[in-house]
Design a protein around this motif. Structure first.
Motif, PDB file in Angstrom:
ATOM      1  N   THR A  15      48.736  12.710 -33.834  1.00  0.00           N
ATOM      2  CA  THR A  15      48.857  11.397 -34.569  1.00  0.00           C
ATOM      3  C   THR A  15      47.411  10.867 -34.594  1.00  0.00           C
ATOM      4  O   THR A  15      46.452  11.053 -33.887  1.00  0.00           O
ATOM      5  CB  THR A  15      49.763  10.261 -33.591  1.00  0.00           C
ATOM      6  N   LEU A  16      47.380   9.852 -35.673  1.00  0.00           N
ATOM      7  CA  LEU A  16      46.161   9.355 -35.949  1.00  0.00           C
ATOM      8  C   LEU A  16      45.812   8.425 -34.832  1.00  0.00           C
ATOM      9  O   LEU A  16      44.448   8.412 -34.480  1.00  0.00           O
ATOM     10  CB  LEU A  16      46.021   8.503 -37.221  1.00  0.00           C
ATOM     11  N   LEU A  17      46.617   7.712 -34.265  1.00  0.00           N
ATOM     12  CA  LEU A  17      46.307   6.771 -32.992  1.00  0.00           C
ATOM     13  C   LEU A  17      46.818   7.258 -32.100  1.00  0.00           C
ATOM     14  O   LEU A  17      48.034   7.718 -31.830  1.00  0.00           O
ATOM     15  CB  LEU A  17      47.112   5.311 -33.272  1.00  0.00           C
ATOM     16  N   ARG A  18      45.913   7.561 -30.846  1.00  0.00           N
ATOM     17  CA  ARG A  18      46.018   8.592 -29.656  1.00  0.00           C
ATOM     18  C   ARG A  18      45.547   7.753 -28.515  1.00  0.00           C
ATOM     19  O   ARG A  18      44.475   7.112 -28.555  1.00  0.00           O
ATOM     20  CB  ARG A  18      45.585   9.706 -29.892  1.00  0.00           C
ATOM     21  N   LYS A  19      46.030   8.155 -27.389  1.00  0.00           N
ATOM     22  CA  LYS A  19      45.556   7.521 -26.242  1.00  0.00           C
ATOM     23  C   LYS A  19      44.141   8.657 -26.019  1.00  0.00           C
ATOM     24  O   LYS A  19      44.134   9.492 -26.618  1.00  0.00           O
ATOM     25  CB  LYS A  19      46.504   7.948 -25.040  1.00  0.00           C
ATOM     26  N   VAL A  20      43.269   8.302 -24.778  1.00  0.00           N
ATOM     27  CA  VAL A  20      42.114   8.877 -24.791  1.00  0.00           C
ATOM     28  C   VAL A  20      42.292  10.650 -24.465  1.00  0.00           C
ATOM     29  O   VAL A  20      41.791  11.372 -24.761  1.00  0.00           O
ATOM     30  CB  VAL A  20      41.337   8.578 -23.682  1.00  0.00           C
ATOM     31  N   GLY A  21      43.672  10.274 -23.898  1.00  0.00           N
ATOM     32  CA  GLY A  21      43.973  12.078 -23.519  1.00  0.00           C
ATOM     33  C   GLY A  21      44.556  12.835 -24.602  1.00  0.00           C
ATOM     34  O   GLY A  21      44.902  13.831 -24.478  1.00  0.00           O
ATOM     35  N   GLY A  22      44.992  12.043 -25.826  1.00  0.00           N
ATOM     36  CA  GLY A  22      45.473  12.701 -26.888  1.00  0.00           C
ATOM     37  C   GLY A  22      47.020  12.419 -27.173  1.00  0.00           C
ATOM     38  O   GLY A  22      47.726  12.691 -28.173  1.00  0.00           O
TER      39      GLY A  22
END
Length: 342
Positions: free
Chosen positions: A245-252
């Motif tokens: 996804t384009l928007l992700r947490k720091v872990g992906g």
């Protein structure tokens, strides 16, 4: 049926009279009949919780999309917690109205709409005769949400770039560049880039088989942000570990929609201060959709193109998003020169 000693005595007397050829007194027969009816077991009233078992089966057959199913399940959970133990036929309009006042106007509207459907199906299936929800008015919000201004958006972006969660700045840029809803922002993937465009199949279907399909060119540029959509997508690659996804947490990992809304609200409160708006007037993440439309119009995009970008079928809907709700009410409007034939 168990009979009392008095009733047994009356039955014996009736039997003796019958043997002697005497007619049975009518009042005694009525008394015995009433006693027999009174002894019959009375069926218990069906509770709302019991009816909801059937109702959930009914709506499961309607073919709703997953998000609608989740939304309706949340409404039904609230309804069952509040009125579940009440007999279905005993619920009164004033009870519903009183409980709805404890909810936000948006939530109250959803709960009331669900309750109305619950009783419509109950009436159709013989579980109720009337709908108390049909006589309840939905609570109105004290006022419309305020529109988001470009200045506030830019201040939020500056704050987000300095913050610990790098995806928040990417969210603001992506929302302004695409004009899409929260649900569509959350599911945008790098694989959605096809033939030089970001393809968005909107999750909101509005009773259609599929949502609007919009292909947004990566070359689309906003002067307000100083970036093309392609540059915004490249920026999204830097916000965390690799992920779809384009928007992700720091872990992906994917980010929940509720987190998008929460971080947006935190940002706007930090910029404006906690007392800037009343409870129901704070601009939400959805207001970036209106800001995007208004900004593209201000930069010269034709209204029909903005309508396509937002995925609207009708221009009247786009016009609602272009309404700035009074932000420009104090501005001078210049009348364009018009040549008049002599």
């Amino acid at each position: 049926m168990s009979l009392s000693a008095i009733e047994l005595e009356e039955l014996l007397r009736l039997a003796l009279n019958a043997l002697r050829g005497h007619a049975a007194p009518a009042p005694v027969a009525v008394a015995v009949s009433v006693a027999a009816v009174a002894a019959e077991p009375v069926a218990a009233e069906q509770t709302l919780t019991e009816w909801l078992v059937t109702y959930r089966t009914i709506i499961a057959q309607r073919g709703y999309n997953p998000q609608t199913v989740r939304n309706r399940a949340a409404s039904l959970k609230h309804i069952e917690e509040v009125w579940g133990v009440r007999p279905l036929r005993a619920i009164k309009p004033h009870e519903i109205a009183a409980k709805l006042k404890l909810c936000t106007p948006h939530k109250a509207g959803r709960i009331l709409g669900e309750l109305r459907d619950v009783f419509v199906e109950a009436i159709a299936n013989g579980a109720a005769e009337t709908s108390p929800a049909a006589h309840v008015k939905a609570p109105r919000a004290p006022g419309l949400r305020k529109r988001l201004t470009l200045d506030v958006w830019q201040s939020m972006l500056t704050l987000a770039k300095a913050g610990p969660q790098r995806w928040v700045a990417a969210m603001l840029l992506l929302a302004l560049a695409t004009g899409q809803r929260r649900a569509d922002l959350a599911k945008m993937c790098f694989d959605d880039v096809v033939d030089g465009c970001l393809r968005v199949e909107q999750q909101k279907k509005a009773r259609k088989p599929i949502g609007a399909r919009v292909a947004i060119p990566l070359t689309l540029r906003l002067v307000a942000s100083g970036m093309t959509l392609g540059e915004v997508i490249e920026h999204c690659r830097t916000v965390g570990a690799p992920g779809p996804t384009l928007l992700r947490k720091v872990g992906g990992g994917r980010i929940e929609m509720s987190s998008l809304s929460a971080r947006f609200h935190e940002g706007i409160v930090a910029v404006l201060g906690a007392g800037a708006h009343k409870q129901f007037e704070w601009p939400s993440l959805h207001e970036v959709r209106s800001l995007s439309a208004r900004t593209y119009i201000a930069e010269g995009m034709p209204p029909a193109t903005v309508q396509t970008l937002l995925g609207h079928k009708h221009a009247e809907m786009t016009a609602l998003y272009l309404d700035d709700r009074g932000l420009s009410a104090g501005d001078w409007k210049t009348v364009a020169p018009h040549a008049v034939d002599a």
